[in-house]
Scaffold this active site. Structure first.
Site, short mmCIF file in Angstrom:
data_model
loop_
_atom_site.label_atom_id
_atom_site.label_comp_id
_atom_site.label_asym_id
_atom_site.label_seq_id
_atom_site.Cartn_x
_atom_site.Cartn_y
_atom_site.Cartn_z
N ARG A 251 100.54 5.74 -81.45
CA ARG A 251 101.44 4.82 -82.27
C ARG A 251 101.34 4.99 -83.82
NH1 ARG A 251 102.26 5.93 -78.15
NH2 ARG A 251 102.79 4.67 -76.01
N SER A 328 107.59 -4.71 -77.86
CA SER A 328 105.94 -5.08 -77.76
C SER A 328 105.55 -5.35 -79.32
CB SER A 328 105.41 -4.00 -77.24
OG SER A 328 105.77 -3.82 -75.92
N GLU A 433 102.96 -4.64 -84.20
CA GLU A 433 103.32 -3.20 -84.26
C GLU A 433 104.72 -3.32 -85.16
OE1 GLU A 433 105.55 -0.50 -80.80
OE2 GLU A 433 103.51 -1.19 -80.52
#
Length: 441
Positions: A251, A328, A433
């Site tokens: 990520r 998320s 995130e």
């Protein structure tokens, strides 16, 4: 890029400065209108419908040392209630073009068709840049990523790229950076090509996908990306960049948390036979009645992915507050090998020594499931209660949601409560995130 000092610029001055850029300027726009979390205070917004307008606007603002926040889908962005002390440049373009590498055939949904060279590689567009521009990370929203309790099962070390043979002479899709990502996936599947189907239903823009190496259901952008067109904001140079230069990790990429480069366009290799990438994600394979490693028609896999995501509140639906989120909110933590036993001991002390803890290999240690840790730390779906303006999703503990009247401060308070609770109980600090603007967690 030089550090830009936050300052308020009179709207009349901005209007005069951007008069020749082609942008449409609006004053005091609530940024809650531009993000999927639906929070964020006001700022001037320059709507850019063409690449020319976008580039001219960014260059003009950079030259005047005015902070710029580029927003497309707004799907992984948390903006402070005070808004943004600069100008928000909104990307309003959506070109998607599919090229058959062996024939030079072109399918265009919008924008200018891509001309292919004799080698099959797309030649440079007729204009300087494609019809949209995308900033990266520090000044931008990024695509929300599927990273639920099961997503940890696909570590970067273990997730294999699609078979190279399947992509030899492959069809390519070039998406302008402001294109809706799921629309890009849908276009490729509808045209009879495979490869991107496991990334279905992820909200946000195409240009954001390489920034944080978007991934879901066993497939990552790094597996299929063939090149990225970047604008260097310091030099003004535009160039196609090989994925090997982007430093992809779990990520992340070298583009994340940097505003030095602007993603202009992305190109992906597709599977010409219309088959999906091999199904390496157990939950998806089971849902399709397939074996792990098997391929299925891309359209079938896309439908299966959308069903799974919808069941977790991970497909945008204005009527469902479980989808008023940034996807998320926390990444799956990677614990250094030296601390793994310490963390396991903390989990055992709270939950018992016989509890099965889902962990997965990772390049720098062991990956734990953020969703599993959140639930075992005592934060159930829907936490804290029905009266809260911001709650965990009732379907998915990794999603922090706006129940209709939340402010950014409510989301931040909930995020801190969850993060600190997991750290206190298990000794693991979860990392957010979404890109944050004007606030810290």
């Amino acid at each position: 890029m030089p550090v830009r000092t936050s300052r308020v610029v009179p709207f009349e001055h901005l209007r005069d400065m951007l008069a020749t850029t082609g942008a449409r300027l609006r004053d005091a726009v609530p940024l809650a209108e531009l993000t999927t979390l639906r929070v964020g205070g006001p700022a001037p917004v320059a709507d850019c419908a063409t690449t020319e307008a976008l580039v001219a606007t960014v260059r003009a603002l950079d030259a005047a040392d005015i902070p710029v926040l580029l927003v497309a889908g707004g799907s992984n962005l948390l903006v402070a209630d005070e808004g943004f002390p600069g100008v928000v440049v909104r990307i309003a373009t959506a070109g998607v073009r599919i090229t058959a590498a062996t024939t030079g055939a072109v399918s265009t949904t919008s924008g200018t068709a891509v001309v292919t060279s004799h080698t099959g590689a797309p030649a440079a567009p007729a204009v300087d840049v494609p019809h949209s521009v995308r900033d990266v990370a520090g000044n931008v929203d990024t695509v929300a990523v599927e990273a639920d309790a099961h997503d940890a099962a696909r570590s970067d070390a273990a997730a294999a790229a699609p078979d190279e043979a399947d992509l030899t002479g492959a069809v390519r899709v070039i998406a302008e950076a402001g294109a809706n990502w799921d629309a890009v996936v849908a276009e490729t599947v509808a045209a009879g090509y495979g490869g991107l189907e496991c990334l279905s239903g992820i909200p946000g823009s195409a240009g954001a996908t390489p920034v944080q190496n978007v991934g879901a259901y066993g497939v990552e952008v790094a597996h299929l990306l063939t090149r990225v067109q970047l604008l260097d904001r310091a030099s003004g140079e535009i160039a196609w960049v090989d994925p090997a230069e982007l430093g992809f990790g779990y990520r992340t990429s070298v583009l994340k948390h940097s505003d030095h480069a602007v993603v202009l366009a992305v190109e992906f290799a597709l599977r010409a036979d219309g088959s999906s990438a091999p199904l390496r994600y157990r939950e998806l394979a089971a849902a399709l009645g397939a074996e792990e490693g098997e391929s299925r028609p891309a359209a079938e896999v896309r439908a299966g992915v959308l069903r799974l995501r919808a069941g977790k509140g991970m497909v945008l639906d204005p009527a469902d507050h479980d989808t008023w989120s940034a996807g998320s909110f926390f990444t799956n933590p990677v614990v250094p090998a030296a601390r793994v036993e310490e963390v396991r001991a903390a989990i055992a002390a709270r939950l018992g020594s016989d509890v099965a803890v889902p962990t997965y290999p990772a390049p720098d240690g062991v990956k734990f499931s953020a969703g599993w840790l959140i639930e075992r730390a005592g934060f159930a779906k829907g936490f804290p209660d029905e009266s809260a303006p911001a709650r965990l999703s009732t379907k998915h503990t990794l999603a922090l949601t706006n129940r209709g009247a939340a402010k950014a401060s409510d989301v931040v308070a909930l995020a801190r409560t969850v993060r600190d609770g997991v750290a206190e109980r298990f000794g693991i600090r979860l990392e957010p995130e979404p890109v944050t603007v004007g606030l810290t967690l």
